[in-house]
Design a protein around this motif. Structure first.
Motif, mmCIF file in Angstrom:
data_model
loop_
_atom_site.group_PDB
_atom_site.id
_atom_site.type_symbol
_atom_site.label_atom_id
_atom_site.label_comp_id
_atom_site.label_asym_id
_atom_site.label_seq_id
_atom_site.Cartn_x
_atom_site.Cartn_y
_atom_site.Cartn_z
ATOM 1 N N ASN A 35 7.594 -13.947 0.369
ATOM 2 C CA ASN A 35 8.014 -13.269 -0.852
ATOM 3 C C ASN A 35 6.933 -13.629 -2.158
ATOM 4 O OD1 ASN A 35 9.770 -11.773 -1.142
ATOM 5 N ND2 ASN A 35 11.455 -13.250 -2.289
ATOM 6 N N GLN A 36 5.464 -13.282 -1.481
ATOM 7 C CA GLN A 36 4.880 -12.815 -2.866
ATOM 8 C C GLN A 36 3.915 -11.798 -3.052
ATOM 9 O OE1 GLN A 36 2.039 -16.418 -2.295
ATOM 10 N NE2 GLN A 36 3.300 -18.076 -3.173
ATOM 11 N N ILE A 37 5.093 -11.169 -2.937
ATOM 12 C CA ILE A 37 4.386 -9.068 -3.379
ATOM 13 C C ILE A 37 4.287 -9.083 -4.864
ATOM 14 C CG2 ILE A 37 5.694 -7.076 -2.661
ATOM 15 C CD1 ILE A 37 8.264 -9.178 -0.798
ATOM 16 N N SER A 38 3.531 -8.489 -4.799
ATOM 17 C CA SER A 38 2.843 -7.916 -5.777
ATOM 18 C C SER A 38 3.316 -6.398 -6.374
ATOM 19 C CB SER A 38 1.647 -7.776 -5.795
ATOM 20 O OG SER A 38 0.879 -6.579 -7.168
ATOM 21 N N HIS A 39 3.579 -5.726 -7.477
ATOM 22 C CA HIS A 39 3.599 -4.557 -7.486
ATOM 23 C C HIS A 39 2.663 -3.238 -7.202
ATOM 24 C CE1 HIS A 39 1.557 -5.596 -10.955
ATOM 25 N NE2 HIS A 39 1.318 -4.088 -11.103
ATOM 26 N N ALA A 40 2.003 -3.609 -7.439
ATOM 27 C CA ALA A 40 1.345 -2.446 -7.060
ATOM 28 C C ALA A 40 -0.272 -2.857 -5.616
ATOM 29 C CB ALA A 40 0.348 -1.936 -8.235
ATOM 30 N N TYR A 41 -0.502 -2.051 -5.274
ATOM 31 C CA TYR A 41 -2.026 -2.449 -4.284
ATOM 32 C C TYR A 41 -2.723 -1.471 -3.952
ATOM 33 C CZ TYR A 41 0.923 -6.274 -2.308
ATOM 34 O OH TYR A 41 2.187 -7.021 -1.802
ATOM 35 N N LEU A 42 -3.965 -1.731 -4.219
ATOM 36 C CA LEU A 42 -5.127 -0.513 -3.339
ATOM 37 C C LEU A 42 -6.633 -0.848 -2.307
ATOM 38 C CD1 LEU A 42 -7.326 2.075 -5.349
ATOM 39 C CD2 LEU A 42 -8.337 -0.213 -5.698
ATOM 40 N N PHE A 43 -5.548 -0.053 -1.824
ATOM 41 C CA PHE A 43 -6.378 -0.025 -0.647
ATOM 42 C C PHE A 43 -7.328 0.933 -0.412
ATOM 43 C CE2 PHE A 43 -2.164 -0.980 2.041
ATOM 44 C CZ PHE A 43 -1.702 -1.754 1.899
ATOM 45 N N ALA A 44 -8.610 0.512 0.445
ATOM 46 C CA ALA A 44 -10.063 0.928 -0.132
ATOM 47 C C ALA A 44 -10.879 0.621 1.142
ATOM 48 C CB ALA A 44 -10.601 0.915 -1.134
ATOM 49 N N GLY A 45 -11.488 1.984 1.281
ATOM 50 C CA GLY A 45 -12.316 1.593 2.123
ATOM 51 C C GLY A 45 -12.315 3.179 2.843
ATOM 52 N N PRO A 46 -13.258 3.420 4.392
ATOM 53 C CA PRO A 46 -14.158 4.483 4.497
ATOM 54 C C PRO A 46 -12.909 5.680 5.275
ATOM 55 C CG PRO A 46 -15.262 2.717 5.116
ATOM 56 C CD PRO A 46 -14.250 2.076 4.589
ATOM 57 N N ARG A 47 -12.704 6.843 5.438
ATOM 58 C CA ARG A 47 -12.141 7.483 6.070
ATOM 59 C C ARG A 47 -12.135 6.526 7.756
ATOM 60 N NH1 ARG A 47 -16.157 10.606 6.824
ATOM 61 N NH2 ARG A 47 -17.320 11.027 9.084
ATOM 62 N N GLY A 48 -10.457 6.615 8.208
ATOM 63 C CA GLY A 48 -10.131 6.254 9.391
ATOM 64 C C GLY A 48 -9.918 5.139 9.544
ATOM 65 N N THR A 49 -10.028 4.507 8.109
ATOM 66 C CA THR A 49 -10.150 2.717 8.748
ATOM 67 C C THR A 49 -8.896 2.127 8.436
ATOM 68 O OG1 THR A 49 -10.805 2.538 6.583
ATOM 69 C CG2 THR A 49 -12.403 2.594 8.621
ATOM 70 N N GLY A 50 -7.542 2.716 8.650
ATOM 71 C CA GLY A 50 -6.188 2.350 8.322
ATOM 72 C C GLY A 50 -5.590 2.477 7.237
ATOM 73 N N LYS A 51 -5.591 2.625 6.318
ATOM 74 C CA LYS A 51 -5.335 2.593 4.928
ATOM 75 C C LYS A 51 -4.131 3.297 4.539
ATOM 76 C CE LYS A 51 -8.725 4.399 2.617
ATOM 77 N NZ LYS A 51 -9.509 5.107 3.920
ATOM 78 N N THR A 52 -3.829 4.597 5.219
ATOM 79 C CA THR A 52 -2.845 4.937 4.816
ATOM 80 C C THR A 52 -1.782 4.174 6.044
ATOM 81 O OG1 THR A 52 -3.487 7.290 4.652
ATOM 82 C CG2 THR A 52 -1.440 6.897 5.038
ATOM 83 N N SER A 53 -2.115 3.751 7.303
ATOM 84 C CA SER A 53 -1.269 3.351 8.431
ATOM 85 C C SER A 53 -0.540 2.079 7.904
ATOM 86 C CB SER A 53 -2.040 3.062 9.238
ATOM 87 O OG SER A 53 -2.452 4.860 10.374
ATOM 88 N N ALA A 54 -1.559 1.421 7.555
ATOM 89 C CA ALA A 54 -1.420 -0.368 6.880
ATOM 90 C C ALA A 54 0.047 -0.379 5.366
ATOM 91 C CB ALA A 54 -2.146 -0.737 6.455
#
Length: 576
Positions: A35-54
Motif C-alpha cells: 500500500n505504498q502508492i504514489s499519486h503520479a507515475y511516468l511510464f516512458a519507453g519505446p512504442r509497443g513495450t507495454g506502457k498503456t497496458s501496465a
C-alpha cells in the motif's frame, strides 16, 4: 463479432502477462501489496513495450476488491469495466489531440470530485509529451497538491520533452525494448493457443523486424497470417516485412568483397525487380555487418541475442572480411542511406553503392598483398614526417618571438576600434494607451497582490525565462491588467516578443492568484515619465471640463486617485 487484431485480443491483463519488463512489474506489485502508492507515475519507453497496458493493469489492481499479490482478479465488475473501457473513474486521454490548457484545466476541475464506482479515480494520459507549455503548467498545480482519491499515470515515448518540474513530481519507470527471444516465445504461445501452423524461421524474422516492440511483432504476425491464409511461412514473412533473405545478403557481401561488380549489380537488380525496399535492403546489410563485427569480438554475445544468423555461410563471410574494411563499408552504407531519403530513384543509389563497396574490397585486397613489403617504407615515411614537423615547429617559435609585440599592438588597435562601434539597440516603443487603461483602474491592493505572488511566479518559469524576468517587477496593477518595469530596455523588448514566456506567466498567475491580468512591459527608466504624463493628462482633462462648465474632479479627488493607484507612501503633494 468483427475481427480484432492480435495485439488487442492478446493484450496483457495481469502484470505477469507483461513481457520483458520484470523489474517494473515487480516494483508495481510490491507497491500495491504494501500500500505504498504514489499519486503520479511516468511510464516512458519505446512504442509497443507495454506502457498503456501496465497503466490499465495498475488501474484495475488498485481498485479491485479481490486483489491478490498485487494482481487484479479480472472477474469482478470493476476489472471487467476497466478492461472494456466502460468505468467512468478510469479516464484515458490522448494528449496528442487534447494538448491545450483548457483540456487540462477541465481535468483539474473534475479531479476534485470523488470517484463514483471505485476507490480511486485514475487518469491515464498517453503521449503526454505532446502537451503545450501552458497545459504542463496547468497540470503542475494538480501534481503538487493532488486529491487523495486521484492517481495520474503519464505515458510517453519521448520523456526528454517533459519539463523537469513534472518529472520531479512523479515516479518514473523506464520500459525497455523487449528481447527478440521473448517476442519469439510470446508469438509461439499465441499461435499454439490458436492451433495455427508456423515456420520457426518465419517467427524469428518477425521477432527481429519488430525492433523490440511487442505490438509491432503481433501486427506483422497478423499480416503474415492474412497473407498466408492462417499459416506463417518464411516466404510470407519476407514479403510482409520487406526483408531480404540472409542468404542473399551474404551472397551480395561476398560478391562486393571479391570485387565481382557485375554479379553484385545483377543481385541488386533482381532485388529491386522483386519489389524489395531499397532502404530496408541497406538496413539489412548494416545489421549484417554489425553482427559480423560483434562476432569477431564477442561471438558468445551474438549467439545469445541473434536467433538464426549463425550458420556456416555467416562464419565464412566473417572470416573473409577484416574489421577495417567493415568500418569503411558501414560509413558508405550510412552515407547512401542519408542521401536516399530525398530521392525518388533509390535503385540508382544502390548501384552506386555497390560499385563503392566493391572498390573498398579491391583496395583491401591490394593492400593485403603488398602489406609486408610496404611496412618498412611506411615506417620510414612516418619518421621523416615527424622530423619535418619538428623542424617546422622550431621555425614557427622563432618567428613568433619576433612578431609577438607587433601582433599584440595590432590586436589592441582592433579591440579599441571595435569598442567604439555603436551597438545601441532599437528603442523599445511602449503602448501608452494600454498603460493608461491599466492606470485608470489601478489600485494599491492589486499591486500588492501581484508583488506577493511575484517570487512564486518566477520560480514556476524555466531557467531561461527566469533570467529574463529576474530584472523586472510590477509597478502598477488593476483587476484587468498590470504594468511591469524592466531594468534593461532590450530585455523588455525580448520579453514582449516571447509568446511562450507570456503564456507561462499567464498560466502561472492563473494558478497562483486565480486570475490573469494582461501584462504591459515598460523600461524602468521610462516609467516615471509615463506616470507623470498620465497625472498631468488627468489634470489637463479636469481644466478642460471646468472651462466647459462640466463637473470636474477636485484636487483632493485627484490625490485620492493617485494614492489609490500608487499608495500614500510614495506621494509628494505640492500646491500650485
Amino acid at each position: 463479432m468483427s475481427y480484432q487484431a492480435l495485439y488487442r485480443v492478446w493484450r496483457p491483463q495481469k502484470f505477469n502477462d507483461l513481457i520483458g519488463q520484470g523489474i517494473i512489474t515487480k516494483t508495481l506489485k510490491n507497491a500495491l501489496i504494501t500500500n505504498q502508492i504514489s499519486h503520479a507515475y511516468l511510464f516512458a519507453g519505446p512504442r509497443g513495450t507495454g506502457k498503456t497496458s501496465a497503466a490499465k493493469i495498475f488501474a484495475k489492481a488498485i481498485n479491485c476488491p479481490n486483489q491478490q499479490d498485487g494482481e487484479p482478479c479480472n472477474d469482478c465488475f470493476i476489472c471487467k469495466s476497466i478492461t472494456e473501457g466502460n468505468l467512468n473513474d478510469v479516464i484515458e486521454i490522448d494528449a496528442a489531440s487534447n494538448n491545450g490548457v483548457e483540456e487540462i484545466r477541465n481535468i483539474r476541475d473534475k479531479a476534485k470530485y470523488a470517484p463514483t464506482e471505485s476507490k480511486y479515480k485514475v487518469y491515464i494520459i498517453d503521449e503526454v509529451h505532446m502537451l503545450s507549455t501552458g497545459a504542463f503548467n496547468a497540470l503542475l498545480k494538480t501534481l503538487e497538491e493532488p486529491p487523495e482519491h486521484v492517481i495520474f499515470i503519464l505515458a510517453t515515448t519521448e520523456p526528454q520533452k517533459i519539463p523537469a518540474t513534472i518529472i520531479s513530481r512523479v515516479q518514473r519507470f523506464d520500459f525497455k525494448r523487449i528481447k527478440a527471444s521473448d517476442i519469439l516465445n510470446r508469438m509461439e504461445y499465441i499461435l499454439n493457443e490458436k492451433h495455427l501452423s508456423y515456420d520457426d524461421k518465419a517467427l524469428k524474422l518477425i521477432a527481429k523486424s519488430a525492433e523490440g516492440g511487442m505490438r509491432d511483432a503481433l501486427s506483422i504476425l497478423d499480416q503474415a497470417l492474412s497473407f498466408g491464409m492462417d499459416k506463417v511461412t518464411y516466404e510470407n514473412a519476407l514479403e510482409v516485412t520487406g526483408s531480404v533473405d540472409k542468404k542473399l545478403i551474404n551472397q551480395y557481401l561476398n560478391q562486393v568483397v571479391a570485387d565481382d561488380v557485375k554479379s553484385a549489380l545483377l543481385s541488386v537488380r533482381e532485388l529491386v525487380e522483386n519489389g524489395k525496399d531499397a532502404n530496408r535492403f541497406i538496413e539489412d546489410i548494416l545489421d549484417y555487418c554489425q553482427n559480423i563485427l560483434l562476432y569477431k569480438q564477442v561471438p558468445e554475445m551474438l549467439k545469445s541475442i541473434e536467433l538464426d544468423i549463425l550458420d556456416n555461410n555467416f562464419e565464412d563471410t566473417a572470416k573473409s572480411i577484416n574489421s577495417d574494411m567493415l568500418y569503411k563499408m558501414i560509413i558508405e552504407l550510412n552515407n547512401v542511406q542519408n542521401q536516399m531519403r530525398f530521392s525518388s530513384h533509390p535503385d540508382i543509389y544502390l548501384e552506386v553503392l555497390t560499385v563503392k563497396l566493391a572498390s573498398i574490397g579491391q583496395t583491401k585486397h591490394l593492400s593485403s598483398d603488398n602489406s609486408q613489403s610496404d611496412e618498412s617504407i611506411n615506417d620510414l615515411l612516418s619518421k621523416i614526417k615527424h622530423l619535418q614537423q619538428e623542424i617546422d615547429r622550431l621555425k614557427a617559435n622563432k618567428s613568433k618571438q619576433v612578431s609577438t609585440s607587433k601582433v599584440i599592438s595590432e590586436d589592441n588597435q582592433v579591440t579599441e576600434k571595435s569598442n567604439k562601434i555603436n551597438t545601441k539597440p532599437a528603442k523599445f516603443k511602449v503602448n501608452l494607451n494600454d498603460v493608461y487603461s491599466v492606470l485608470d483602474n489601478a489600485t494599491r491592493k492589486d499591486l500588492n497582490n501581484l508583488n506577493d505572488a511575484w517570487t512564486e511566479l518566477l520560480q514556476s518559469l524555466d531557467v531561461t525565462q527566469r533570467a529574463v524576468m529576474h530584472v523586472a517587477k510590477p509597478v502598477a496593477a488593476s483587476p484587468e491588467g498590470s504594468v511591469i518595469a524592466f531594468e534593461y530596455a532590450f530585455l523588455c523588448q525580448r520579453a514582449n516578443s516571447d509568446s511562450s514566456l507570456l503564456d507561462a506567466l499567464e498560466n502561472g498567475l492563473d494558478r497562483i492568484v486565480g486570475y490573469v491580468p494582461k501584462m504591459i512591459f515598460v523600461p524602468k527608466d521610462e516609467w516615471p515619465k509615463i506616470r507623470s504624463n498620465y497625472i498631468k493628462q488627468n489634470k489637463s482633462n479636469q481644466s478642460e471640463m471646468i472651462k466647459d462648465n462640466q463637473p470636474a474632479e477636485t484636487q483632493s479627488t485627484l490625490v485620492d486617485k493617485a494614492a489609490k493607484m500608487f499608495g500614500k507612501d510614495i506621494l509628494n503633494i505640492k500646491e500650485d
